[in-house]
Design a protein around this motif. Structure first.
Motif, PDB file in Angstrom:
ATOM      1  N   ARG A  33       0.831  -1.210   0.000  1.00 32.38           N
ATOM      2  CA  ARG A  33       0.000   0.000   0.000  1.00 32.38           C
ATOM      3  C   ARG A  33       0.862   1.255   0.000  1.00 32.38           C
ATOM      4  NH1 ARG A  33      -3.937   0.604   4.488  1.00 32.38           N
ATOM      5  NH2 ARG A  33      -4.958   2.059   3.102  1.00 32.38           N
ATOM      6  N   ARG A  34       1.979   1.230   0.718  1.00 29.66           N
ATOM      7  CA  ARG A  34       2.877   2.399   0.720  1.00 29.66           C
ATOM      8  C   ARG A  34       3.489   2.628  -0.649  1.00 29.66           C
ATOM      9  NH1 ARG A  34       5.997   1.097   6.456  1.00 29.66           N
ATOM     10  NH2 ARG A  34       4.346   1.885   7.845  1.00 29.66           N
ATOM     11  N   LEU A  35       3.791   1.542  -1.339  1.00 33.56           N
ATOM     12  CA  LEU A  35       4.399   1.651  -2.669  1.00 33.56           C
ATOM     13  C   LEU A  35       3.367   1.897  -3.762  1.00 33.56           C
ATOM     14  CD1 LEU A  35       6.986  -1.284  -2.525  1.00 33.56           C
ATOM     15  CD2 LEU A  35       7.480   1.164  -2.399  1.00 33.56           C
ATOM     16  N   TRP A  36       2.082   1.618  -3.476  1.00 34.27           N
ATOM     17  CA  TRP A  36       1.072   1.618  -4.523  1.00 34.27           C
ATOM     18  C   TRP A  36       1.003   2.916  -5.333  1.00 34.27           C
ATOM     19  CZ3 TRP A  36      -0.930  -2.253  -6.904  1.00 34.27           C
ATOM     20  CH2 TRP A  36      -2.008  -2.051  -7.760  1.00 34.27           C
ATOM     21  N   PRO A  37       1.110   4.105  -4.724  1.00 35.84           N
ATOM     22  CA  PRO A  37       1.074   5.326  -5.547  1.00 35.84           C
ATOM     23  C   PRO A  37       2.159   5.370  -6.611  1.00 35.84           C
ATOM     24  CG  PRO A  37       0.754   5.872  -3.232  1.00 35.84           C
ATOM     25  CD  PRO A  37       1.134   4.422  -3.279  1.00 35.84           C
ATOM     26  N   CYS A  38       3.284   4.713  -6.372  1.00 39.46           N
ATOM     27  CA  CYS A  38       4.367   4.685  -7.373  1.00 39.46           C
ATOM     28  C   CYS A  38       3.944   3.927  -8.631  1.00 39.46           C
ATOM     29  CB  CYS A  38       5.612   4.023  -6.780  1.00 39.46           C
ATOM     30  SG  CYS A  38       6.285   4.859  -5.334  1.00 39.46           S
ATOM     31  N   PHE A  39       2.970   3.025  -8.490  1.00 37.31           N
ATOM     32  CA  PHE A  39       2.463   2.278  -9.635  1.00 37.31           C
ATOM     33  C   PHE A  39       1.164   2.890 -10.165  1.00 37.31           C
ATOM     34  CE2 PHE A  39       4.374  -0.913  -6.652  1.00 37.31           C
ATOM     35  CZ  PHE A  39       5.566  -1.045  -7.330  1.00 37.31           C
ATOM     36  N   ALA A  40       0.299   3.312  -9.253  1.00 37.05           N
ATOM     37  CA  ALA A  40      -1.010   3.813  -9.665  1.00 37.05           C
ATOM     38  C   ALA A  40      -0.916   5.164 -10.354  1.00 37.05           C
ATOM     39  CB  ALA A  40      -1.940   3.910  -8.449  1.00 37.05           C
TER      40      ALA A  40
END
Length: 299
Positions: A33-40
């Motif tokens: 979830r912490r990394l998700w913005p880097c993909f989304a």
């Protein structure tokens, strides 16, 4: 139509998926979830670019994030074995794998590639389907099954994933097969709506939570009736809504009215359980903190 579809997909990438991951297991998905913005974020940006190498590359970054979720699904299956094939487990696995199906379609569409012979337009519509029917609806069905383990909930937890997959299979077969998938999916979604209204809504501890659940339960049957009418029209030639109308009604209703409202409400329902755990050194799995009245684990 397409700007609206892109907005719906961006909502799924940026908001719906991370909300849902927190409901599956706060501890297991904390890093993802912490990394998700880097993909989304790259995935959302690529929606607004012309088909190009840049757009395809950004879509590929989103596919990397979706692949992480497949890894989580594989780990759950390996860890839980046959228990993962129980109704709630099947729904959770479907939710985790669905963004990867959406991401594959997105990468092909952004590249202008006819994946499996499907046009870029069909691929573009596959992306929201697997974010909202594949991810959000399956996840909510699993949450319902964990909360009220009875026949209606188990039916929802099996029929939403199977209906979603049958619709996908219908793409490869014919319109009648897709209609069968729409029937199964509609039946599962109807069960989700009924359980949400009758069981989960009354467990809401405040007016906002109950209102969110009420909106989700009321919107879902209407949007699925539209999906069923569209599939029936495609198979039989009877008059049916246009794709533009479907995006503005079925698509927007499922995204904002059902998926977003449902996940926000479930997040609020989980909040008391998270608060009771306190700042423990090791995260406690949500299943161990829920009371019997606190619910836990949707083209």
């Amino acid at each position: 139509m397409w700007p609206l579809v892109d907005l719906i997909v961006a909502l799924g990438m940026l908001v719906v998926v991370p909300l849902g991951l927190g409901l599956l297991d706060e501890a297991e998905f904390r890093t993802t979830r912490r990394l998700w913005p880097c993909f989304a974020a790259p995935g959302a940006v690529c929606l607004w670019l012309p088909r190009s190498t840049l757009a395809t590359t950004l879509a590929g970054l989103y596919a990397v994030g979706a692949a992480l979720l497949v890894g989580h699904a594989a780990a759950r299956l390996r860890r839980s074995g046959r228990a993962a094939l129980a109704p709630a487990g099947v729904a959770a696995l479907t939710a985790l794998v669905s963004p990867a199906v959406a991401a594959s379609a997105l990468v092909a569409e952004r590249a202008g590639h006819r994946l499996f012979g499907f046009s870029p337009e069909i691929l573009a519509l596959t992306v929201p389907h697997f974010h909202f029917a594949g991810f959000a609806a399956a996840l909510v069905a699993g949450l319902l099954c964990r909360t009220a383990d009875r026949p209606a909930a188990r039916f929802a937890a099996y029929s939403v994933p199977s209906g979603t997959l049958l619709v996908l299979a219908g793409y490869f077969v014919d319109d009648w097969a897709e209609l069968l998938g729409a029937l199964v999916l509609t039946a599962g979604m109807t069960a989700v709506a009924a359980l949400t209204w009758r069981d989960v809504r009354v467990a809401g501890r405040d007016r906002v939570t109950r209102a969110l659940l009420g909106v989700a339960a009321v919107v879902l049957p209407a949007t699925m009736a539209l999906a069923l009418s569209w599939a029936l029209g495609q198979a039989t030639g009877l008059p049916h809504p246009s794709l533009a109308w479907m995006a503005a009604t079925h698509g927007l209703g499922n995204a904002a009215g059902f998926a977003l409202c449902s996940l926000l409400a479930w997040r609020r329902l989980h909040a008391p359980a998270r608060a009771r755990t306190g700042p423990a050194p090791q995260p406690v799995r949500p299943e161990t903190t829920r009371s019997a009245t606190t619910p836990g684990t949707t083209r």
